[in-house]
Design a protein around this motif. Structure first.
Motif, PDB file in Angstrom:
ATOM      1  N   GLN A  58      86.033-107.189-121.350  1.00  0.00           N
ATOM      2  CA  GLN A  58      84.998-108.181-121.090  1.00  0.00           C
ATOM      3  C   GLN A  58      83.968-107.616-120.121  1.00  0.00           C
ATOM      4  N   LEU A  59      82.760-107.424-120.607  1.00  0.00           N
ATOM      5  CA  LEU A  59      81.644-107.009-119.766  1.00  0.00           C
ATOM      6  C   LEU A  59      81.161-108.236-119.003  1.00  0.00           C
ATOM      7  N   VAL A  60      81.042-108.101-117.673  1.00  0.00           N
ATOM      8  CA  VAL A  60      80.670-109.234-116.825  1.00  0.00           C
ATOM      9  C   VAL A  60      79.287-109.012-116.235  1.00  0.00           C
ATOM     10  N   ASP A  61      78.418-109.998-116.423  1.00  0.00           N
ATOM     11  CA  ASP A  61      77.098-109.985-115.805  1.00  0.00           C
ATOM     12  C   ASP A  61      77.288-110.425-114.356  1.00  0.00           C
ATOM     13  N   CYS A  62      76.977-109.561-113.408  1.00  0.00           N
ATOM     14  CA  CYS A  62      77.167-109.864-111.988  1.00  0.00           C
ATOM     15  C   CYS A  62      76.076-110.768-111.433  1.00  0.00           C
ATOM     16  N   ALA A  63      75.074-111.103-112.254  1.00  0.00           N
ATOM     17  CA  ALA A  63      73.961-111.965-111.846  1.00  0.00           C
ATOM     18  C   ALA A  63      73.235-111.380-110.634  1.00  0.00           C
ATOM     19  N   ILE A  64      73.093-110.058-110.627  1.00  0.00           N
ATOM     20  CA  ILE A  64      72.377-109.351-109.560  1.00  0.00           C
ATOM     21  C   ILE A  64      71.277-108.521-110.216  1.00  0.00           C
ATOM     22  N   THR A  65      70.094-108.631-109.664  1.00  0.00           N
ATOM     23  CA  THR A  65      68.965-107.832-110.128  1.00  0.00           C
ATOM     24  C   THR A  65      68.400-107.087-108.935  1.00  0.00           C
ATOM     25  N   ASN A  66      68.249-105.784-109.085  1.00  0.00           N
ATOM     26  CA  ASN A  66      67.704-104.935-108.021  1.00  0.00           C
ATOM     27  C   ASN A  66      66.333-104.407-108.406  1.00  0.00           C
ATOM     28  N   GLN A  67      65.522-104.149-107.404  1.00  0.00           N
ATOM     29  CA  GLN A  67      64.243-103.450-107.575  1.00  0.00           C
ATOM     30  C   GLN A  67      64.336-102.186-106.731  1.00  0.00           C
ATOM     31  N   TYR A  68      63.951-101.062-107.301  1.00  0.00           N
ATOM     32  CA  TYR A  68      63.954 -99.838-106.507  1.00  0.00           C
ATOM     33  C   TYR A  68      62.842 -98.910-106.975  1.00  0.00           C
ATOM     34  N   ASP A  69      62.483 -97.979-106.095  1.00  0.00           N
ATOM     35  CA  ASP A  69      61.471 -96.977-106.424  1.00  0.00           C
ATOM     36  C   ASP A  69      62.090 -95.925-107.331  1.00  0.00           C
ATOM     37  N   ILE A  70      61.384 -95.581-108.386  1.00  0.00           N
ATOM     38  CA  ILE A  70      61.828 -94.532-109.301  1.00  0.00           C
ATOM     39  C   ILE A  70      61.665 -93.190-108.582  1.00  0.00           C
ATOM     40  N   ARG A  71      62.668 -92.339-108.698  1.00  0.00           N
ATOM     41  CA  ARG A  71      62.588 -91.013-108.079  1.00  0.00           C
ATOM     42  C   ARG A  71      61.314 -90.313-108.565  1.00  0.00           C
ATOM     43  N   PRO A  72      60.545 -89.718-107.653  1.00  0.00           N
ATOM     44  CA  PRO A  72      59.308 -89.035-108.066  1.00  0.00           C
ATOM     45  C   PRO A  72      59.516 -88.021-109.195  1.00  0.00           C
ATOM     46  N   ALA A  73      60.637 -87.321-109.175  1.00  0.00           N
ATOM     47  CA  ALA A  73      60.908 -86.306-110.211  1.00  0.00           C
ATOM     48  C   ALA A  73      61.076 -86.922-111.598  1.00  0.00           C
ATOM     49  N   TRP A  74      61.318 -88.232-111.674  1.00  0.00           N
ATOM     50  CA  TRP A  74      61.544 -88.897-112.956  1.00  0.00           C
ATOM     51  C   TRP A  74      60.367 -89.766-113.404  1.00  0.00           C
ATOM     52  N   ARG A  75      59.336 -89.887-112.575  1.00  0.00           N
ATOM     53  CA  ARG A  75      58.231 -90.810-112.893  1.00  0.00           C
ATOM     54  C   ARG A  75      57.452 -90.410-114.139  1.00  0.00           C
ATOM     55  N   HIS A  76      57.487 -89.141-114.519  1.00  0.00           N
ATOM     56  CA  HIS A  76      56.777 -88.705-115.722  1.00  0.00           C
ATOM     57  C   HIS A  76      57.352 -89.332-116.994  1.00  0.00           C
ATOM     58  N   ARG A  77      58.552 -89.857-116.904  1.00  0.00           N
ATOM     59  CA  ARG A  77      59.191 -90.495-118.056  1.00  0.00           C
ATOM     60  C   ARG A  77      58.637 -91.899-118.324  1.00  0.00           C
ATOM     61  N   TYR A  78      57.874 -92.428-117.361  1.00  0.00           N
ATOM     62  CA  TYR A  78      57.356 -93.788-117.437  1.00  0.00           C
ATOM     63  C   TYR A  78      55.840 -93.755-117.601  1.00  0.00           C
ATOM     64  N   ALA A  79      55.285 -94.874-118.005  1.00  0.00           N
ATOM     65  CA  ALA A  79      53.835 -94.971-118.168  1.00  0.00           C
ATOM     66  C   ALA A  79      53.141 -94.661-116.840  1.00  0.00           C
ATOM     67  N   PRO A  80      51.944 -94.117-116.887  1.00  0.00           N
ATOM     68  CA  PRO A  80      51.206 -93.808-115.657  1.00  0.00           C
ATOM     69  C   PRO A  80      51.112 -95.035-114.738  1.00  0.00           C
ATOM     70  N   GLY A  81      51.366 -94.802-113.465  1.00  0.00           N
ATOM     71  CA  GLY A  81      51.290 -95.868-112.472  1.00  0.00           C
ATOM     72  C   GLY A  81      52.574 -96.640-112.260  1.00  0.00           C
TER      73      GLY A  81
END
Length: 149
Positions: free
Chosen positions: A67-90
């Motif tokens: 049984q996969l359990v949703d912990c009802a937790i949502t986090n916001q964090y900064d994407i590592r600079p080395a990985w930002r190229h994988r995302y849309a500009p900005g």
């Protein structure tokens, strides 16, 4: 080029002895983590979590009766600079949805995106993982088990 969605899941997998699965990333030997992964367009967090668990560990949650359990937790964090190229500009931040999954001790793990894995007591797992949100998810789980933090 198709960019990654800045929405992802984190799935903490543990067994009945409260040992937590941590995996070593292929691209960074010092980066240990729980199951993580970006959401596909039009995919819901729960479905992403199921898909990522299967892709990264070989664990088919439904077939094995877990049984996969949703912990009802949502986090916001900064994407590592080395990985930002994988995302849309900005795009510099990611929204992460937290899940947990208990499996049987001795559960077979079939790595596909990691070089190694360990089953560790929760305190050691929390110390070993790279990300703060992963560390906090493990500690929240331990607190739910009644462990002293």
């Amino acid at each position: 080029m198709s960019f990654k969605q800045p929405r992802s899941v984190l799935v903490v997998i543990y067994d009945q002895h409260h040992r937590v699965l941590v995996m070593q990333r292929l691209d960074d030997a010092n980066f240990w983590q729980s199951v993580t992964g970006s959401m596909e367009p039009d995919e819901q967090p729960f479905d992403t979590a199921l898909r990522e668990v299967l892709e990264e560990t070989g664990i088919d949650v439904a077939t094995l009766g877990y049984q996969l359990v949703d912990c009802a937790i949502t986090n916001q964090y900064d994407i590592r600079p080395a990985w930002r190229h994988r995302y849309a500009p900005g795009v510099t931040t990611n929204t992460e949805y937290v899940f947990c999954l208990q499996v049987k001790s001795g559960q077979t793990i079939a790595l596909s995106e990691h070089s190694d894995y360990l089953w560790l007591p929760w305190r050691e797992a929390a110390q070993k993982v790279w990300s703060q949100t992963n560390r906090e998810a493990i500690k929240r789980l331990a607190k739910a088990w009644g462990e002293d933090l």
